[in-house]
Design a protein around this motif. Sequence first.
Motif, PDB file in Angstrom:
ATOM      1  N   PRO A   1      51.743 -36.130 -10.170  1.00  0.00           N
ATOM      2  CA  PRO A   1      51.434 -35.205  -9.072  1.00  0.00           C
ATOM      3  C   PRO A   1      50.005 -35.373  -8.532  1.00  0.00           C
ATOM      4  O   PRO A   1      49.725 -34.957  -7.411  1.00  0.00           O
ATOM      5  CB  PRO A   1      51.619 -33.810  -9.701  1.00  0.00           C
ATOM      6  CG  PRO A   1      51.778 -34.022 -11.162  1.00  0.00           C
ATOM      7  CD  PRO A   1      52.164 -35.446 -11.401  1.00  0.00           C
ATOM      8  N   ALA A   2      49.137 -36.002  -9.308  1.00  0.00           N
ATOM      9  CA  ALA A   2      47.760 -36.189  -8.841  1.00  0.00           C
ATOM     10  C   ALA A   2      47.630 -37.374  -7.892  1.00  0.00           C
ATOM     11  O   ALA A   2      46.580 -37.578  -7.297  1.00  0.00           O
ATOM     12  CB  ALA A   2      46.826 -36.371 -10.036  1.00  0.00           C
ATOM     13  N   ASP A   3      48.685 -38.174  -7.768  1.00  0.00           N
ATOM     14  CA  ASP A   3      48.667 -39.317  -6.852  1.00  0.00           C
ATOM     15  C   ASP A   3      49.797 -39.143  -5.840  1.00  0.00           C
ATOM     16  O   ASP A   3      50.966 -39.347  -6.151  1.00  0.00           O
ATOM     17  CB  ASP A   3      48.834 -40.626  -7.644  1.00  0.00           C
ATOM     18  CG  ASP A   3      48.908 -41.857  -6.727  1.00  0.00           C
ATOM     19  OD1 ASP A   3      48.847 -41.695  -5.487  1.00  0.00           O
ATOM     20  OD2 ASP A   3      49.038 -42.974  -7.255  1.00  0.00           O
ATOM     21  N   SER A   4      49.421 -38.759  -4.623  1.00  0.00           N
ATOM     22  CA  SER A   4      50.440 -38.486  -3.596  1.00  0.00           C
ATOM     23  C   SER A   4      51.242 -39.729  -3.242  1.00  0.00           C
ATOM     24  O   SER A   4      52.324 -39.625  -2.669  1.00  0.00           O
ATOM     25  CB  SER A   4      49.770 -37.953  -2.327  1.00  0.00           C
ATOM     26  OG  SER A   4      48.868 -36.929  -2.638  1.00  0.00           O
ATOM     27  N   THR A   5      50.693 -40.896  -3.520  1.00  0.00           N
ATOM     28  CA  THR A   5      51.419 -42.121  -3.173  1.00  0.00           C
ATOM     29  C   THR A   5      52.272 -42.618  -4.341  1.00  0.00           C
ATOM     30  O   THR A   5      52.932 -43.641  -4.221  1.00  0.00           O
ATOM     31  CB  THR A   5      50.445 -43.250  -2.754  1.00  0.00           C
ATOM     32  OG1 THR A   5      49.611 -43.599  -3.869  1.00  0.00           O
ATOM     33  CG2 THR A   5      49.573 -42.822  -1.593  1.00  0.00           C
TER      34      THR A   5
ATOM     35  N   CYS B   1      38.996 -44.990 -15.056  1.00  0.00           N
ATOM     36  CA  CYS B   1      38.060 -44.016 -15.607  1.00  0.00           C
ATOM     37  C   CYS B   1      38.459 -43.598 -17.009  1.00  0.00           C
ATOM     38  O   CYS B   1      39.637 -43.356 -17.300  1.00  0.00           O
ATOM     39  CB  CYS B   1      38.009 -42.784 -14.698  1.00  0.00           C
ATOM     40  SG  CYS B   1      37.118 -43.110 -13.173  1.00  0.00           S
TER      41      CYS B   1
ATOM     42  N   SER C   1      43.085 -49.088  -1.253  1.00  0.00           N
ATOM     43  CA  SER C   1      43.978 -48.031  -1.731  1.00  0.00           C
ATOM     44  C   SER C   1      45.454 -48.264  -1.442  1.00  0.00           C
ATOM     45  O   SER C   1      46.306 -47.848  -2.216  1.00  0.00           O
ATOM     46  CB  SER C   1      43.568 -46.698  -1.111  1.00  0.00           C
ATOM     47  OG  SER C   1      42.194 -46.501  -1.276  1.00  0.00           O
TER      48      SER C   1
ATOM     49  N   ARG D   1      47.764 -44.208  -9.480  1.00  0.00           N
ATOM     50  CA  ARG D   1      46.435 -44.780  -9.248  1.00  0.00           C
ATOM     51  C   ARG D   1      45.328 -43.770  -9.562  1.00  0.00           C
ATOM     52  O   ARG D   1      44.145 -44.074  -9.392  1.00  0.00           O
ATOM     53  CB  ARG D   1      46.296 -45.213  -7.784  1.00  0.00           C
ATOM     54  CG  ARG D   1      47.158 -46.406  -7.398  1.00  0.00           C
ATOM     55  CD  ARG D   1      46.845 -46.853  -5.981  1.00  0.00           C
ATOM     56  NE  ARG D   1      47.189 -45.841  -4.996  1.00  0.00           N
ATOM     57  CZ  ARG D   1      46.312 -45.238  -4.203  1.00  0.00           C
ATOM     58  NH1 ARG D   1      45.037 -45.542  -4.245  1.00  0.00           N
ATOM     59  NH2 ARG D   1      46.701 -44.320  -3.337  1.00  0.00           N
ATOM     60  N   TYR D   2      45.705 -42.563  -9.987  1.00  0.00           N
ATOM     61  CA  TYR D   2      44.678 -41.553 -10.224  1.00  0.00           C
ATOM     62  C   TYR D   2      43.736 -42.037 -11.324  1.00  0.00           C
ATOM     63  O   TYR D   2      44.171 -42.335 -12.432  1.00  0.00           O
ATOM     64  CB  TYR D   2      45.295 -40.205 -10.606  1.00  0.00           C
ATOM     65  CG  TYR D   2      44.245 -39.117 -10.648  1.00  0.00           C
ATOM     66  CD1 TYR D   2      43.732 -38.595  -9.473  1.00  0.00           C
ATOM     67  CD2 TYR D   2      43.742 -38.652 -11.856  1.00  0.00           C
ATOM     68  CE1 TYR D   2      42.742 -37.622  -9.493  1.00  0.00           C
ATOM     69  CE2 TYR D   2      42.752 -37.685 -11.896  1.00  0.00           C
ATOM     70  CZ  TYR D   2      42.256 -37.170 -10.705  1.00  0.00           C
ATOM     71  OH  TYR D   2      41.268 -36.218 -10.727  1.00  0.00           O
ATOM     72  N   GLY D   3      42.479 -42.143 -10.994  1.00  0.00           N
ATOM     73  CA  GLY D   3      41.497 -42.613 -11.968  1.00  0.00           C
ATOM     74  C   GLY D   3      41.252 -44.105 -11.920  1.00  0.00           C
ATOM     75  O   GLY D   3      40.380 -44.612 -12.619  1.00  0.00           O
ATOM     76  N   LEU D   4      42.012 -44.797 -11.096  1.00  0.00           N
ATOM     77  CA  LEU D   4      41.721 -46.218 -10.853  1.00  0.00           C
ATOM     78  C   LEU D   4      40.695 -46.247  -9.719  1.00  0.00           C
ATOM     79  O   LEU D   4      40.982 -45.756  -8.621  1.00  0.00           O
ATOM     80  CB  LEU D   4      42.992 -46.959 -10.424  1.00  0.00           C
ATOM     81  CG  LEU D   4      42.781 -48.392  -9.903  1.00  0.00           C
ATOM     82  CD1 LEU D   4      42.342 -49.313 -11.031  1.00  0.00           C
ATOM     83  CD2 LEU D   4      44.053 -48.931  -9.252  1.00  0.00           C
ATOM     84  N   VAL D   5      39.540 -46.799  -9.982  1.00  0.00           N
ATOM     85  CA  VAL D   5      38.505 -46.800  -8.951  1.00  0.00           C
ATOM     86  C   VAL D   5      39.005 -47.651  -7.780  1.00  0.00           C
ATOM     87  O   VAL D   5      39.327 -48.827  -7.949  1.00  0.00           O
ATOM     88  CB  VAL D   5      37.171 -47.316  -9.501  1.00  0.00           C
ATOM     89  CG1 VAL D   5      36.113 -47.333  -8.410  1.00  0.00           C
ATOM     90  CG2 VAL D   5      36.717 -46.441 -10.662  1.00  0.00           C
ATOM     91  N   ALA D   6      39.084 -47.020  -6.614  1.00  0.00           N
ATOM     92  CA  ALA D   6      39.782 -47.638  -5.492  1.00  0.00           C
ATOM     93  C   ALA D   6      39.025 -48.834  -4.919  1.00  0.00           C
ATOM     94  O   ALA D   6      37.806 -48.811  -4.765  1.00  0.00           O
ATOM     95  CB  ALA D   6      40.003 -46.602  -4.403  1.00  0.00           C
TER      96      ALA D   6
ATOM     97  N   ASN E   1      36.200 -46.822   0.889  1.00  0.00           N
ATOM     98  CA  ASN E   1      36.245 -46.406  -0.528  1.00  0.00           C
ATOM     99  C   ASN E   1      34.899 -46.539  -1.225  1.00  0.00           C
ATOM    100  O   ASN E   1      34.572 -45.768  -2.114  1.00  0.00           O
ATOM    101  CB  ASN E   1      37.275 -47.249  -1.291  1.00  0.00           C
ATOM    102  CG  ASN E   1      38.698 -46.849  -0.960  1.00  0.00           C
ATOM    103  OD1 ASN E   1      38.964 -45.687  -0.654  1.00  0.00           O
ATOM    104  ND2 ASN E   1      39.620 -47.797  -1.020  1.00  0.00           N
TER     105      ASN E   1
ATOM    106  N   TYR F   1      36.562 -37.759 -16.540  1.00  0.00           N
ATOM    107  CA  TYR F   1      38.007 -37.588 -16.739  1.00  0.00           C
ATOM    108  C   TYR F   1      38.638 -38.948 -17.041  1.00  0.00           C
ATOM    109  O   TYR F   1      38.032 -39.990 -16.779  1.00  0.00           O
ATOM    110  CB  TYR F   1      38.644 -36.968 -15.491  1.00  0.00           C
ATOM    111  CG  TYR F   1      38.705 -37.918 -14.311  1.00  0.00           C
ATOM    112  CD1 TYR F   1      37.566 -38.211 -13.574  1.00  0.00           C
ATOM    113  CD2 TYR F   1      39.905 -38.551 -13.965  1.00  0.00           C
ATOM    114  CE1 TYR F   1      37.611 -39.100 -12.511  1.00  0.00           C
ATOM    115  CE2 TYR F   1      39.953 -39.438 -12.900  1.00  0.00           C
ATOM    116  CZ  TYR F   1      38.810 -39.703 -12.182  1.00  0.00           C
ATOM    117  OH  TYR F   1      38.861 -40.590 -11.143  1.00  0.00           O
TER     118      TYR F   1
END
Lengths: 489, 487
Positions: free
Chosen positions: A233-237, A81, A206, A198-203, A320, A101
């Motif tokens: 912190p926005a990506d729990s993994t 994104c 996952s 991966r935050y913002g990577l279109v899943a 997803n 974003y």
Amino acid sequence: MEQLSAKELRDGIAAGRISSLEATRAVFERIRRFEPTIGAYLSTCQDMALERAADVDGRIASGKTVGPLAGVPVAVKDNMCTTFGATTCASKILANFHAPYNATAVERLLAADAVIVGKANMDEFAMGSSTENSGLKQTVNPWDTTRVPGGSSGGSAAAVAARLCFAALGSDTGGSIRQPASFCGVVGLKPTYGRVSRYGLVAYGSSLDQIGPLARTVEDAALMMNIIAGHDPADSTSVDEATAPVCDYLQKLDEPIKPFRIGVVPQFAAGADEQVQKALSEAMEIYKKLGAEITEVEMRHLDYAIAAYYVIATAEASSNLARYDGVHYGHRTANPNDYVEVYSKSRAEAFGQEVKRRIMLGTYALSSGYYDAYYLKALKVRNLIRSDFSAAFEKCDCIMMPVAPTTAFKIGEKVNDPLQMYLSDIYTIAANLAGVPGISIPCGSDDRDLPIGLQIMTPTFAEDKLLRIARMYEKETDWHKKEPRLAND
Amino acid sequence: MTNVQYKVIVGLEIHVQLCTKSKMFCSCAVEFGAAPNSRVCPVCLGMPGVLPVMNRQAFEYAVLVGLALDCRIPMFTKWDRKSYYYPDLPKNYQISQYDLPLAANGFLEIPLESGGGKKIGIIRAHLEEDAGKNLHTAGNFSQVDLNRTGTPLLEIVTEPDMNSGAEVRALATELQRIVRFLGVSEADMQKGHMRFEPNINLIITKDGAEYRTPIAEIKNLNSFRALERSVNYEVRRQLDEFLETGQVMEMGNKTTRGWDDEQEVSVLQREKEEAHDYRYFPEPDLVPVELTPEWLQQIRSRLCELPLQKQMRYVEQYKLSDYDAGVLTAELSTAEFFDEVVRDGAEPKRVCNLLTQTGLKIANEKGCTINNLGVTPEGIAHLARMVEADTVSSSSSVSIFEVMVETGKGPEVLAEELNLIQKSDAGELERIVDQVLAENPGAVEDVTGGGKKSKKARGFLLGQVMQKTRGQANPKVVSDILDKKLD
């Protein structure tokens, strides 16, 4: 100027020897000339790029500090994104989608003062191995424009190979960075799952998706990793620094690893084309000369990797991709009779064949009564493959195998035979299932002068070691320096 | 006439909205009544590429409820995706918990009308995210408000241990008290903070044989009244249906019904339990939650005395009536205020009267809780002691309490200012009594003469004394003097 690596360009810009604006203009000049043939980009952002480049030049001229990728023109796969331009995932369903974003990896590039030139083409929602599944555009292989660039990060790989950028971000769910890197003769790194946000990577899938660099050299890949790797912190993994600290991947890059053992899986690699196998054995010889010991390792479950992958990835994808329903954003059918038709018609109209196929596969695999037989079974296979890797890494420092069984195939050659297409990921999928990092580096050409890639895998979070091993080879060979000859060049 | 007996069987699913500041998986504010789609972000809108991050507070609140319900709290729980398509669910899956809920196998003790308590089994409690709301007020189109999307919900499932509408209601109100006491939910029914779905059927004994009626689930009830009435209605309906058709429970003949609050009837929604396939699978975007003993202990330390325990303690320790103890423990703020006043040394029964008869009445009028009236527990303790010491009469204490709320002044100052200090000086009061007796010979005669006029006349004389002292005479002392003089 386009002959420079990203690192060389960066150093030149930082030292005030090269103007970022000139480098960026040069890239756009090449895009003007070659992009109509290559089709690597879904969108470019020339105004923003030139503005950022000029800004970098200005800051350097006035002695201000700049980021570690200051002024370097790079491309971003269109499944990340961005607040600039559209984020389409090469799908008609998101053809006009503008994200509110930036993906974390994109934010990190921007914070490093990189100059983003455009969004690269891909297989729709990253589902494919040839970029032929793009719902919006066909990208061709710069080495032979009748051939595919590989996929799904085909646009990123072609852009780097054709010097339409100095480096690019791709994403890899089952080989989508490494396979196109191999087909296009560039370096492609899939980091450990959890290394890059991966935050913002279109899943797509996952538990398998991971962002990584495509670059001209191992050094450039290390440079890119320095920017994108790390906890978010926005990506729990994404893995926290305490568990797996990020290191400066450039710092020890040129220090060879000695002594070290390379694990190979002969009967598995035997499925590859002869020319691919030959290039691989030649690469082994070079490593031997560099002091490596080759050892056979047993990985009994690799044969089940593709089957497990196509259950797990499609199961996750079916969920997803449920959100693309025409209700909140994206394509909506023109005259629905009720809300169910908003769903069914919007999706039927805008998703491509392969996406539909995988949604159906995944939906089936998760359905009650089938879950245990498919999804649960696939998870068990995944665990066995993980164990295979752990056991293998007891005996060796890295595992080497082909990236793909063949070099780049013809456009249209496999597109109507999904199973054949799926098999082109046979060597790359295991790393995603196990979460381990894997790199593809150029290691030869076939008789048509098409690039061949060598795949190296190490234990999780050992990217530093992986890059150093790859760098040892790169220093001994010139494969990475070969360039495709483009028409009108 | 055949011999028919029946037993009601009810299990309950309850959704409780937790009162965290932010949503379950993003940092949007949880806020009721905001402009549509103004409390949303890419994450709760389910935009492409977003990822959830667990709200630790919500998890801790949920575990705390689990502990209060005496549940087993597993050290490992995970998240699952529950798939279904609906416009108010932007991802078209809900993040929930499937096979490993964060709490299981507990019980909740409810007070019975007949006195005593009854333990209702809790099967499980798990966390999930709420959906948004579809609005159907814009002609041909429906609109979606996603402010509520992602609000943390605790789903609690009971065993089918309840045997009447009253018991179901008791469980619901008891649970409301508990979550309020724990401070994990406002449990405001008006705002939909608690929603109920009872599963009801009957075991009917007819001519010695036993039959079970098909289970009916009533969806989405959001008041205690609707909950109790819908259960009672359903009992009658199922009994009638059985007597008419003889239909018994079979595989797949569970029905889903809605409750029509105006007609007070339940309406069939789904004939057969649809084979809903939610395609649950583990949420790959979240890591499983692993509790450590330290973390669990930290949560456990926030457990307080639960309302029913407190209520029973008030009855036993302070000899309050069950009713009064119930009133005092209906809200945590009231109970805490009461506890503090008593801790300041005031007599519990007296405090109870002050709070239930005056304090809560004022708080109710003002629409606030007792701790927000602007009076301190010390002030009320002082007032209670003044009544105790006969410094003021208990009727004066009401006026003093009211003015304390208005002015914020202390009870002693107010008693002076309002001339409410009781006169207990026997010498002075005797003088006034003598004067009253002298002025009212007729009444004195009525009293001394006995008969039916005596009691009324005596009251009259007492009233005269109170009047002359402007209400400040201690009625007990005056009464004693009157007794002495008129005997």
